[in-house]
Each structure stands twice: as structure tokens, then as C-alpha cells.
Design an enzyme around this catalytic site. Structure first.
Site, PDB file in Angstrom:
ATOM      1  CG  ASP A 178       9.049 -12.925  38.097  1.00 26.73           C
ATOM      2  OD1 ASP A 178       9.111 -14.669  38.221  1.00 26.73           O
ATOM      3  OD2 ASP A 178       8.893 -12.488  38.960  1.00 26.73           O
ATOM      4  CD  GLU A 206      16.998  -7.851  36.881  1.00 25.22           C
ATOM      5  OE1 GLU A 206      16.472  -8.990  37.038  1.00 25.22           O
ATOM      6  OE2 GLU A 206      16.275  -7.303  37.991  1.00 25.22           O
ATOM      7  CE1 TYR A 232      12.348  -6.226  43.605  1.00 21.68           C
ATOM      8  CE2 TYR A 232      13.792  -6.378  41.501  1.00 21.68           C
ATOM      9  CZ  TYR A 232      12.666  -5.934  42.499  1.00 21.68           C
ATOM     10  OH  TYR A 232      12.023  -5.508  40.838  1.00 21.68           O
ATOM     11  CD  GLU A 247      12.551  -5.006  37.442  1.00 21.05           C
ATOM     12  OE1 GLU A 247      12.954  -5.253  38.581  1.00 21.05           O
ATOM     13  OE2 GLU A 247      11.780  -5.351  36.050  1.00 21.05           O
TER      14      GLU A 247
HETATM   15  C1  GCB Z   1      13.065  -8.809  38.418  1.00 18.51           C
HETATM   16  C2  GCB Z   1      12.776  -8.973  37.103  1.00 18.51           C
HETATM   17  C3  GCB Z   1      10.915  -8.532  37.158  1.00 18.51           C
HETATM   18  C4  GCB Z   1      10.226  -9.036  38.097  1.00 18.51           C
HETATM   19  C5  GCB Z   1      11.290  -8.899  39.423  1.00 18.51           C
HETATM   20  C6  GCB Z   1      10.936 -10.028  40.651  1.00 18.51           C
HETATM   21  O1  GCB Z   1      14.854  -8.123  38.382  1.00 18.51           O
HETATM   22  O2  GCB Z   1      13.196  -7.437  36.363  1.00 18.51           O
HETATM   23  O3  GCB Z   1      10.973  -9.453  36.227  1.00 18.51           O
HETATM   24  O4  GCB Z   1       9.786  -9.845  38.268  1.00 18.51           O
HETATM   25  O5  GCB Z   1      12.723  -8.565  39.689  1.00 18.51           O
HETATM   26  O6  GCB Z   1       9.507  -9.846  41.434  1.00 18.51           O
HETATM   27  O7  GCB Z   1      11.929 -10.573  41.520  1.00 18.51           O
END
Ligand code: GCB
Length: 596
Positions: A167, A417, A473, A511
Site C-alpha cells: 500500500d 504482514e 484495524y 500499526e
Molecule cells: C497495513 C499495511 C500498511 C497499510 C495499512 C493501511 O496493514 O501494513 O502498509 O498502508 O495497513 O492503511 O491499510
């Protein structure tokens, strides 16, 4: 040995450097005719291109911005008159993603991997008095055999486009500093250091690689006073009443190495050194035997127009913003950054989790969303895995060799990941961790960032980690919006399962975050508003405080950044605590207060 020395350029009586940064010549090669037409002898019909620079965002047309394939750079240079009798190197901070280097039409070297230094020994190829042509063939295609992982698609028009399994925008080019540098014929080529602490002393154990001769090592304090000295390729420098390198309170000594051959001084190398130890003990991360809680960000090298081009002003501004929020740590997601980032982290006392570009090891061009949801996709069963593994191990070794002496680097992140639930994944990563542990004389902790699919009962890779990094998330990719109440329940259910395993290891959130636009405010909050980001962060902070094994929080992301296009991306990823222009969003004030 000489050509593999990746030591950062320094100048002194034995070494000199000349920057080759500036406006170079540039040419796309969509038909890949360059080698057959001998472009290595000199490019024709070129356009200009800044170095360092990422070419993509400098153009105004789509084809050039999204260009994927071969592309060439050239610059011409003269060798300074007094540089004869020495080894001449061209040193690139990186060449993204792979390159062939030619000097005066002669192939000097090749390199795979776009985020680590490339050193070319051009001594035998240069003209001492006439002009020299330096030509580089680069390529920015993605595949499942190289890092970072993705694929390359051919459009009906014949154009290639990159399809990252990650991403961030696939910026490429000569994105970091380029130096023409001299080394003495008999030179110091590498060194390692390890610090240990005693009651009132610190011992810096060093080991130097060089041409055969006598090495002297001196450690000087910040006032330039010699505080310890030793002779020998390996030895101990003992400092009494040492100033330790402390988190956000850095003290740097200078290590001065000298090489004598037949009684003559022939080379010297000097660098900043911090005296500090790193350990993981039970649930704690220890720096100088004191527990530290990590506060900060996962970052990117990314800026408007510049893309991933190195720029000191961005580095400076980012450190000022991080300091303003009382952060003490960042992760170099998802690749090793330009070396200058680590130099500033050393000086500012920031802890760095240094990450290899092993991102996208999960077959999906919506990897970020799939990972956030915990979708399973096969990966480590494909026939390209042996090649990928070879490249992965090579880049782990190159990263550790480049960064091993920075006090700021306290841990290695060996992936972001990947798929981790198959036995193939377990086998794959066992060898990656083995390579990292063998390469680092300091034996720093090794870790990696796990996505949602890597759960306590399914993940086969977490036991390899000294501390465990989770990307989560809940409340964004899942349990979001009107279902936000579910986020707490689901998140805590997972954490309870980890807790029940009694791993006695630290966990770090590598994250967590939500997208939002600075224009969007809403009461009550909705997704994409700044209020929603604050509520999400507060929820995570409250939950972190309930679990003793959670020893750090690195927010995704420090700033908004460019990605490939998609319905889930608004001109890039908007999870920044700062905007892409490095101005605070509302969440920056929340974070600053928490980390005070
Ligand atoms: C993740 C990734 C990261 C993305 C992020 C997102 O899990 O490691 O590279 O940018 O989520 O914002 O979705």
C-alpha cells in the site's frame, strides 16, 4: 573486499568524496532495446532528471508517472587531478528496484533491491584526464520473486503497470545521494561494535575489517577528548563514568579508526557511536537495563512532488514533528530508509525498528484491506519462493551490514504482514530469522509485523520473534462505523487470547489507525472524519493500558502518503497524524498529550 565496503562516506586526510547529485540525463526504454543498441556507451535523445529524485510525480502525463519497465540515467564527470593512485568508488544510497552500472561502456556491477546502498568500483574503468560517462540501467517492475512483492500487468496498449501487493506508490529512480569517493588502496572496509555496561564503566568491543596492517581505535567524547584507546583489529575500549546514549537524550562519542601499514598511516575512518545496550527481558524492552515504552509512528519516505527522493529538510521537519508529539520511536515501514534518517535518529535519541522490504507476501492487490480483515491467501507455496527467499536473506544481510553500528537501531523487523499460518510460511521464516541472528553481532531483538490473520491460535511465525508486533484495524477495516461498539469486544477478545498464552514477551502495536480528511468534521463522528480518528485512537490507548505485555504503540501513519489508486484511497492513504504537508491533524494534539 574493497568493492563491498558500504561504509558511509566520510572525508579526512585519506578519503575524499564528491557529490554526483544534480541534473542527470534520463530515458525510458519501454521496448527494452537499450542493451542491443548499446545505450551503456552513452544515451541519446534524453530528458533531464534530478538526482536524487523519484521520477513519477515530476511528470504531467499518466504514462510517464505510472511507467513500469527499464529506464536509464547518465551523468558525466571528471576525476579530480589528485585522486589517482586510489580506489575510486561510486556509491548510491539506493537504486530502485534493480540496476546495472556502466562506466565508459564497461559493465561494473549489478544490484537487486531498491532500498540499500550500491557501491561500484570504477578504478579500472575511469579515464584520468578525459570525461567519464556513468550510465545506469534501472528497472522498477514488481514480481513475486523480488522485494517488495507484487506483480506487473501488461495493458491492452502494451504498456506495463505495477500492481503492488503493498500500500504505497511504487516510486523508483535514483532516489538517494550519489557520491564519487576515494579509498586508499589499503583501506578500512568495515567494523562492528558491541557495548556492554559494568558498574561504573562501559566497554565498547570493536572489530575492524581492513587490509593487513595495524589498527588503532580511539574513542573521543563530545569535546573531542580521547577517553579510551586500543591497538589491534579487535579489542576493547573501556570508558569510565560513561555518558550513555539514552532514549531522547542522546550522547554521541566519535570512534576513530586508523590503519598503519609498514609504519605508515594509510587510512582513517571516523563515525559517531552511542554507548547503549538493548535487551528483551520478560515483558519488557530494556535500553541500558531500563524498561522503555515505545511511543511513535510507522512512517514512510514520502512527500509531495519528491516522492521518495531523499531531502534533508523533510528529515528535519519529520523529527521536529515527532518530537513535538513527544514520540521516542519509529518503524522504517516498509523498507530501510536513507542512511541520513538513522544519523538524525542517533543524534535525537530516537529508537528505530529497522525493516527489510519484505512487504506484500500475501497475494492481493488490496492487501491492506484484506489483511485488516484477516482474509487468508496462499503465498509460500508458489514456485518463485526459493528465489524470493534468497533475495530476502540477501537484503536482511545488507540492511544489517549497513545499519549495525547505529545506536538508534534497536530491533530488526524482518517482514510486514505476510501469510503466516501455513507450515511453508513457518519454514520460510525460520531461515530468515536464522540469517538475521547470524548477521548481527549485537544480537538485537528480531521481530516482524503481523496482520489480523496471524492470530494466537493460527500463526506459526510469532514464536520466532523476540517481541511481537501487531498491526490491527478493529474499528476501521472491520467493526467500523455504526458497528464501532464491536471493535472493543473483538479487540479485547484477541488480546485475552494472547494473554492466555503466557508468552512472557513484549507486544508492540506496530500499526493502528483510521483514514480521515482534514476537511471532514462531524458530530457525532463518522468514518473519515477527524473525530472518528480521535475516538479510534482513544479506544486503542485505553485498551493498551489494560494489558501489561503491551510495551509500545506506533501509529499508522506519521503522515498521509501516496499509494496506488483505488476506491479505498483518496489520492493516497489518509491515516496520517500529520498531513502530507506535515501539518497536524486533530489527532496530533491527542497523541501529544498522551505521550507527554
Ligand atoms: C497495513 C499495511 C500498511 C497499510 C495499512 C493501511 O496493514 O501494513 O502498509 O498502508 O495497513 O492503511 O491499510
Amino acid at each position: 573486499i574493497m568493492t563491498t565496503s558500504v561504509l558511509y562516506p566520510v572525508s579526512n586526510s585519506y578519503r575524499d568524496n564528491k557529490s554526483l547529485n544534480g541534473l542527470w540525463q534520463f530515458k525510458f526504454d519501454p521496448q527494452k532495446v537499450g542493451p542491443a543498441e548499446h545505450w551503456e556507451r552513452g544515451l541519446t535523445d534524453t530528458i533531464s532528471m534530478p538526482v536524487p529524485g523519484s521520477f513519477a510525480d515530476l511528470f504531467t502525463d499518466r504514462e510517464s508517472r505510472d511507467y513500469t519497465g527499464d529506464f536509464w540515467y547518465q551523468t558525466d564527470f571528471y576525476v579530480p587531478r589528485d585522486w589517482d593512485e586510489q580506489t575510486l568508488l561510486v556509491r548510491f544510497g539506493s537504486l530502485t528496484h534493480r540496476a546495472v552500472i556502466y562506466c565508459n561502456g564497461v559493465e561494473i556491477t549489478t544490484h537487486e533491491g531498491g532500498f540499500l546502498p550500491v557501491v561500484a568500483d570504477i578504478t579500472a574503468a575511469v579515464n584520468a584526464v578525459t570525461v567519464n560517462h556513468l550510465v545506469i540501467k534501472l528497472n522498477n517492475e514488481l514480481s513475486e520473486a523480488t522485494l517488495p512483492v507484487g506483480t506487473t500487468k501488461t495493458l491492452p496498449t502494451g504498456r506495463l503497470v505495477a500492481q503492488p501487493y503493498f500500500d504505497f506508490f511504487n516510486y523508483a529512480g535514483i532516489q538517494r545521494n550519489v557520491w564519487l569517493m576515494t579509498l586508499p588502496k589499503q583501506a578500512i572496509t568495515d567494523f562492528d561494535t558491541v557495548t556492554t555496561l559494568q558498574a561504573t564503566t562501559a566497554t565498547l568491543q570493536y572489530h575492524v575489517q581492513s587490509a593487513t596492517g595495524t589498527i588503532t581505535a580511539q574513542l573521543c567524547d563530545a569535546d573531542g577528548q580521547v577517553v579510551a584507546e586500543n591497538t589491534g583489529v579487535a579489542g576493547k575500549l573501556v570508558v569510565s563514568n560513561p555518558h550513555l546514549w539514552q532514549v531522547r537524550h542522546a550522547y554521541l562519542y566519535t570512534l576513530k579508526l586508523q590503519l598503519q601499514v609498514a609504519g605508515q598511516l594509510v587510512d582513517a575512518y571516523q563515525t559517531s557511536i552511542g554507548l547503549r545496550t538493548v535487551a528483551v527481558h520478560g515483558e519488557q524492552i530494556l535500553i541500558n537495563d531500563e524498561p522503555v515504552y515505545l511511543k511513535g509512528y510507522a512512517k514512510h519516505e514520502d512527500f509531495d512532488v519528491l516522492g521518495k527522493a531523499f531531502n534533508w529538510s523533510i528529515v528535519k521537519r519529520d523529527f521536529e514533528c515527532m518530537k513535538w508529539t513527544n514520540a521516542n520511536c519509529f518503524r522504517t515501514s516498509h523498507y530501510p530508509y536513507a542512511e541520513e534518517w538513522y544519523q538524525m535518529a542517533d543524534a535525537e535519541g530516537f529508537l528505530v525498528i529497522d525493516e527489510v522490504p519484505a512487504v506484500g507476501m500475501m497475494q492481493s492487490t488490496q492487501n491492506f484491506a484484506d489483511a485488516g480483515k484477516g482474509k487468508f491467501t496462499h503465498f509460500f507455496e508458489t514456485p518463485t519462493v526459493p528465489t524470493l527467499k534468497h533475495n530476502h536473506i540477501t537484503q536482511v544481510n545488507e540492511m544489517i551490514q549497513r545499519d549495525k553500528n547505529h545506536p538508534c537501531v534497536f530491533a530488526w523487523s524482518l517482514f510486514n504482514e505476510p501469510e503466516t499460518t501455513s507450515t511453508e510460511a513457518a519454514t520460510y521464516f525460520k531461515d530468515i530469522f536464522k540469517a538475521a541472528r547470524a548477521a548481527d553481532v549485537q544480537q538485537r531483538p528480531c521481530t516482524g509485523a503481523f496482520e489480523k490473520n496471524s492470530q494466537p491460535d493460527t500463526c506459526q511465525v510469532y514464536p520466532l520473534c523476540d517481541f511481537i508486533c501487531l498491526n490491527r484495524y478493529y474499528g476501521w477495516y472491520i467493526n467500523s462505523g455504526e458497528s464501532f461498539d464491536e471493535a472493543t469486544v473483538a479487540f479485547k477478545a484477541e488480546l485475552d487470547q494472547w494473554q492466555a498464552k503466557h508468552l512472557h514477551k513484549p507486544f508492540v502495536f506496530s500499526e493502528f489507525g483510521t483514514d480521515n480528511l482534514v476537511t471532514e468534521h462531524k458530530l457525532p463522528s463518522v468514518m473519515w472524519s477527524q473525530e472518528y480518528q480521535n475516538e479510534f485512537l482513544q479506544l486503542y490507548f485505553d485498551i493498551f493500558d489494560e494489558y501489561s505485555f503491551i510495551q509500545g504503540e506506533l501509529i499508522w501513519n506519521f503522515a498521509d502518503f501516496q499509494t496506488n489508486q483505488g476506491v479505498l484511497r483518496v489520492n493516497g492513504n489518509r491515516k496520517g497524524i500529520f498531513t502530507r504537508e506535515r501539518q497536524p491533524k486533530d489527532a496530533a494534539f491527542l497523541v501529544k498529550k498522551r505521550w507527554e
